[in-house]
Design an enzyme around this catalytic site. Structure first.
Site, PDB file in Angstrom:
ATOM      1  N   HIS A 306     -19.310   2.400  23.922  1.00 30.79           N
ATOM      2  CA  HIS A 306     -18.607   1.396  23.256  1.00 30.79           C
ATOM      3  C   HIS A 306     -19.604   1.079  21.992  1.00 30.79           C
ATOM      4  O   HIS A 306     -20.741   1.262  21.923  1.00 30.79           O
ATOM      5  CB  HIS A 306     -18.303   0.330  24.018  1.00 30.79           C
ATOM      6  CG  HIS A 306     -17.380  -0.834  23.372  1.00 30.79           C
ATOM      7  ND1 HIS A 306     -17.703  -1.472  22.699  1.00 30.79           N
ATOM      8  CD2 HIS A 306     -16.247  -0.647  23.503  1.00 30.79           C
ATOM      9  CE1 HIS A 306     -16.557  -2.328  22.173  1.00 30.79           C
ATOM     10  NE2 HIS A 306     -15.843  -1.727  22.839  1.00 30.79           N
ATOM     11  N   ASP A 363     -10.906   1.412  28.824  1.00 34.36           N
ATOM     12  CA  ASP A 363      -9.795   2.383  28.994  1.00 34.36           C
ATOM     13  C   ASP A 363     -10.138   3.349  30.156  1.00 34.36           C
ATOM     14  O   ASP A 363      -9.201   4.181  30.441  1.00 34.36           O
ATOM     15  CB  ASP A 363      -9.831   3.078  27.645  1.00 34.36           C
ATOM     16  CG  ASP A 363      -9.036   2.262  26.742  1.00 34.36           C
ATOM     17  OD1 ASP A 363      -8.296   1.484  27.157  1.00 34.36           O
ATOM     18  OD2 ASP A 363      -9.603   2.562  25.304  1.00 34.36           O
TER      19      ASP A 363
END
Ligand code: CMC
Length: 427
Positions: A306, A363
């Protein structure tokens, strides 16, 4: 005492104020940099650039903290419902009972989508990806609601917000119905926001749709976890498109397109496809870990890493726990969940991922829950978009209310310097 940063360029010093956020984040305010020194900053991907000041979402990537309007994501996911979170993000406070009731009624009043929109939808082939269809339909909404929003009027702004919150889930459901060549339904005004979305997606013609509480609760939680994430790619897109004073629906449509990419919201679809590939390949996760580490191979471990989190993504922690619970309650045994857990364990023990602080993101496990709920893989990113809608709206509204200038970055030109035009005969 106010803080100051000094920048020295070719022996000359320039002083700039340092802005301090409410969580003590520091930012050098370089608004006067070019005017004073002639220089600009260069930061591809905006890794160090604050594009705005915002009071909506706080996240600390090092500590793994995420809060909407000051409330922790853990508490909101446990105690609030999605519509309350929409209200909180957009208007800044949790709604009272009467405020929530009015908000819900106003949304329901706007939930009918113009019949002519079906003609637009039917123009798409069944093979069209639902995200492309959703982006186009959101943009097409502008044509059926041509009056632009007067942002000076709270009432006008409210009406536009309620309209998009009402119609977007209908469009989302229709993208699935189109794919399956099924009858299109409008919102059921007697049931909740999430229940209605599920019914519009899965109702069989001539049959009653039976709600499953586990599915409703799980989807509500997933939507809350996706509702905002400060200046990510799609949100920045919404703000920048809106900064030209393009309307709310056009800005949201651009946000949907930005979300579609596999490095952003499209990762939830890509994760399941990757896990399926590992399963089909015999389940050996080490081969895929090696591929992800190989700099000659474009393959990345989807659902990992991320831009901001250099620690556990707090949303991933909640979703991982929910995946076990939801699959258990629904009685679904999905071998892919075990593969995902094995892959996570192997990656977290691997030096490559440890050194780069790569952890599972939101996700990684969400697709496994969507799948257990019976949602087709191509619809995962659409579900993310429905969840992210209140965040996009809140950020667009904040940007317009703060009267932010048009977004227009600069560049460092590295092309040819001036040269004389060559006639075609001499090229
Ligand atoms: N697999 C393998 N290596 C990775 C991965 C990954 N998933 N993510 C980052 N790296 C490596 C990258 O190769 C680089 O290595 P090196 O320093 O040797 O060049 C280093 O880690 C830093 O990566 P980066 O690309 O500079 O980081 P970024 O902040 O630009 O990218 C990201 C963030 C999310 C795009 C990236 O981690 C990624 O592509 N992840 C996979 C896609 C994904 O899951 N996206 C969903 C993000 S969360 C939900 C959302 O925002 O929509």
């Amino acid at each position: 005492m106010s803080k100051v940063a000094t920048i020295e360029i070719e022996g000359k010093k320039y002083e700039f104020p340092v802005v301090v956020g409410t969580e003590n984040e520091l930012a050098i305010d370089i608004k006067q940099l070019r005017g004073q020194s002639g220089a600009i900053t260069l930061d591809p991907g905006y890794k160090n650039t604050g594009a705005c000041e915002s009071a909506i979402t706080f996240l600390d990537g090092e500590k793994g903290i995420l809060r909407y309007r000051g409330y922790s994501i853990e508490e909101l996911a446990e105690k609030a419902d999605f519509l309350e979170v929409c209200y909180l993000l957009i208007f800044g406070e949790l709604p009272s009972k009467s405020q929530l009731q009015k908000f819900n009624t106003d949304i329901l009043d706007q939930s009918i989508v113009n019949e002519d929109m079906k003609t637009v939808l039917n123009g798409f082939p069944e093979s069209a990806h639902p995200m492309g269809v959703l982006s186009s339909l959101t943009s097409a909404l502008t044509a059926f609601n041509p009056k632009s929003v007067n942002v000076e009027s709270e009432e006008d702004m409210y009406r536009a917000i309620v309209k998009i919150l009402a119609k977007f889930p209908v469009l989302a459901a229709w993208t699935l119905r189109r794919k399956n060549n099924q009858t299109l339904y409008n919102k059921d005004t007697n049931i909740g926001y999430v229940e209605s979305l599920l019914k519009m997606m899965f109702q069989k013609e001539g049959k009653n749709y039976k709600q499953n509480k586990t599915v409703v609760n799980a989807l509500d939680k997933l939507l809350i976890l996706h509702a905002d994430h400060e200046q990510n790619c799609s949100t920045s897109t919404v703000r920048i498109v809106g900064s030209s004073h393009a309307g709310l629906f056009a800005s949201i449509s651009a946000g949907v397109s930005a979300l579609w990419g596999p490095l952003h919201g499209g990762a939830n679809q890509a994760v399941i496809e990757m896990l399926e590939e590992i399963k089909a390949d015999g389940g050996d996760t080490s081969k895929f870990i090696a591929k992800a580490k190989d700099k000659e191979d474009p393959f990345r471990l989807m659902g990992f890493g991320h831009r901001v989190y250099k620690n556990f993504d707090p949303r991933a922690k909640i979703i991982k726990k929910a995946a076990d619970e939801v699959l258990g309650q629904l009685g679904v045994e999905d071998p892919i969940l075990e593969i995902a857990k094995g892959l996570e364990k192997a990656a977290l023990e691997d030096q490559y991922f440890v050194e780069r602080k790569l952890y599972p993101n939101v996700d990684f496990y969400s697709g496994i829950i969507y799948r257990a709920m019976g949602i087709p893989t191509e619809m995962f990113t659409v579900m993310f978009a429905v969840g992210r809608l209140p965040g996009w709206i809140a950020q667009w509204r904040e940007m317009r209310m703060r009267k932010e200038p048009i977004g227009r970055p600069r560049q460092v030109y590295i092309g040819e310097t001036h040269r004389k035009f060559k006639d075609i005969e001499n090229r």
